[in-house]
Design an enzyme around this catalytic site. Structure first.
Site, PDB file in Angstrom:
ATOM      1  N   ASP A  55      35.972  70.225  95.183  1.00  0.00           N
ATOM      2  CA  ASP A  55      36.605  69.690  96.311  1.00  0.00           C
ATOM      3  C   ASP A  55      35.397  68.897  97.009  1.00  0.00           C
ATOM      4  O   ASP A  55      34.681  69.076  97.829  1.00  0.00           O
ATOM      5  CB  ASP A  55      36.946  70.939  97.271  1.00  0.00           C
ATOM      6  CG  ASP A  55      37.485  70.366  98.470  1.00  0.00           C
ATOM      7  OD1 ASP A  55      38.038  69.154  98.687  1.00  0.00           O
ATOM      8  OD2 ASP A  55      37.539  71.181  99.691  1.00  0.00           O
ATOM      9  N   CYS A 119      32.960  69.596 101.038  1.00  0.00           N
ATOM     10  CA  CYS A 119      33.333  70.674 101.473  1.00  0.00           C
ATOM     11  C   CYS A 119      32.542  71.487 102.685  1.00  0.00           C
ATOM     12  O   CYS A 119      31.697  71.263 102.926  1.00  0.00           O
ATOM     13  CB  CYS A 119      33.079  71.975 100.225  1.00  0.00           C
ATOM     14  SG  CYS A 119      33.877  73.563 100.759  1.00  0.00           S
ATOM     15  N   ARG A 154      40.987  68.794 112.864  1.00  0.00           N
ATOM     16  CA  ARG A 154      39.961  69.661 112.134  1.00  0.00           C
ATOM     17  C   ARG A 154      38.421  69.152 112.624  1.00  0.00           C
ATOM     18  O   ARG A 154      38.341  68.060 112.422  1.00  0.00           O
ATOM     19  CB  ARG A 154      39.965  69.822 110.806  1.00  0.00           C
ATOM     20  CG  ARG A 154      38.869  70.348 110.294  1.00  0.00           C
ATOM     21  CD  ARG A 154      38.767  70.950 108.614  1.00  0.00           C
ATOM     22  NE  ARG A 154      37.264  70.756 108.227  1.00  0.00           N
ATOM     23  CZ  ARG A 154      37.256  71.374 106.808  1.00  0.00           C
ATOM     24  NH1 ARG A 154      38.360  71.994 106.062  1.00  0.00           N
ATOM     25  NH2 ARG A 154      36.009  71.380 106.337  1.00  0.00           N
TER      26      ARG A 154
END
Length: 295
Positions: A55, A119, A154
């Protein structure tokens, strides 16, 4: 009722709402049958499970959209999607939201890392400015057709900038129109309380294994005002561990007999898929030929 409205209703009905991460359509059916009322698709799930890569921002909008369509086609549970940094400029962020909404998602979260993101549990994260993130949020809001589509802001600011700066950022994100706040990397219940006390929109907790944060229980998070709890890769990790053990058993012993009791049965598979309902429908349409073939 739109997917976004169903997601908001789920938040109202279950406090906090438990959101299991799914990696494909079948795992979404398993989560549904386990009793969950909403689902989550992380960027790591798409990268790791579908493409076999880490990721690290290596997947595209289209990669994620394909999984979203498969999941929303298999179940009507509302799905929250990880949209990374939105995959480009403000116009690209707007298009990302439009495409996710068209694919059947209930909402997405967009983060304040630079485009070349990493990540959330990794060090040396780099952030864009608060004003640039607010522009991303405004572009996301502009991209949705239904106001019920949920835009989650976020922040990864806690690690590089500190708690106070992260809370200040999220206040600005809420003012920019975000429907929910997701702060990555919180290590205590008091830190969650600092966000829920500072913003008037729901706050989301990311409870992932093998990361920096403790595995808080639902009732603990409820007491500090958390509205949604994510378990991004719990099922995926368990599936991987189980599959590896079975593969090793077959390789070593030359048979799967020793692993049968760890496997899902054919009937269990059929039940989750609604297999017999398909056969019944075929019988109604084609006069029993499907049942003969099945026999």
């Amino acid at each position: 009722m739109t997917p976004g409205t169903r997601f908001r209703q789920a938040i109202a009905d279950e406090v906090p709402l438990q959101l299991p991460g799914v990696v494909n359509a079948y795992s979404a059916l398993l989560a549904r049958d386990a009793g969950f009322s909403a689902l989550y698709l992380s960027g790591a799930a798409v990268a790791n499970a579908s493409y076999g890569i880490p990721d690290l921002g290596l997947t595209s909008r289209d990669n994620v959209l394909e999984e979203v369509r498969r999941i929303t086609g298999a179940t009507n549970l509302p799905l929250l999607v990880d949209a990374d940094t939105g995959w480009g400029s403000a116009l690209a962020v707007s298009r990302t939201v439009s495409e996710l909404e068209r694919a059947g998602a209930a909402g997405c979260h967009i983060e304040d890392q630079v485009a070349a993101k990493c990540c959330g549990d990794r060090p040396n994260k780099q952030l864009i400015s608060t004003s640039e993130m607010c522009d991303r949020i405004k572009a996301a809001l502009d991209g949705r057709k239904e106001s019920s589509f949920n835009i989650v802001a976020r922040t990864d600011a806690v690690a590089p900038e500190g708690l106070e700066a992260a809370v200040e950022r999220c206040g600005a994100y809420a003012e920019a129109g975000a429907n929910m706040i997701f702060s990555e990397g919180l290590a205590s219940l008091d830190e969650y309380q600092s966000f829920t006390s500072a913003v008037e929109i729901p706050v989301l907790a990311n409870i992932t294994e093998f990361g920096n944060a403790p595995l808080f229980k639902v009732d603990e998070l409820q007491k500090v005002g958390v509205a949604v709890v994510l378990y991004p890769l719990s099922g995926f990790r368990a599936m991987n561990k189980a599959a590896l053990e079975v593969f090793k058993d077959i390789r070593v012993h030359g048979t799967q007999k020793g692993s049968i009791d760890r496997m899902e049965t054919r009937e269990e598979l059929y039940n989750h898929l609604g297999y017999h309902g398909y056969v019944k429908k075929f019988d109604e349409l084609f006069g029993g030929e499907a049942a003969k073939e099945e026999g």
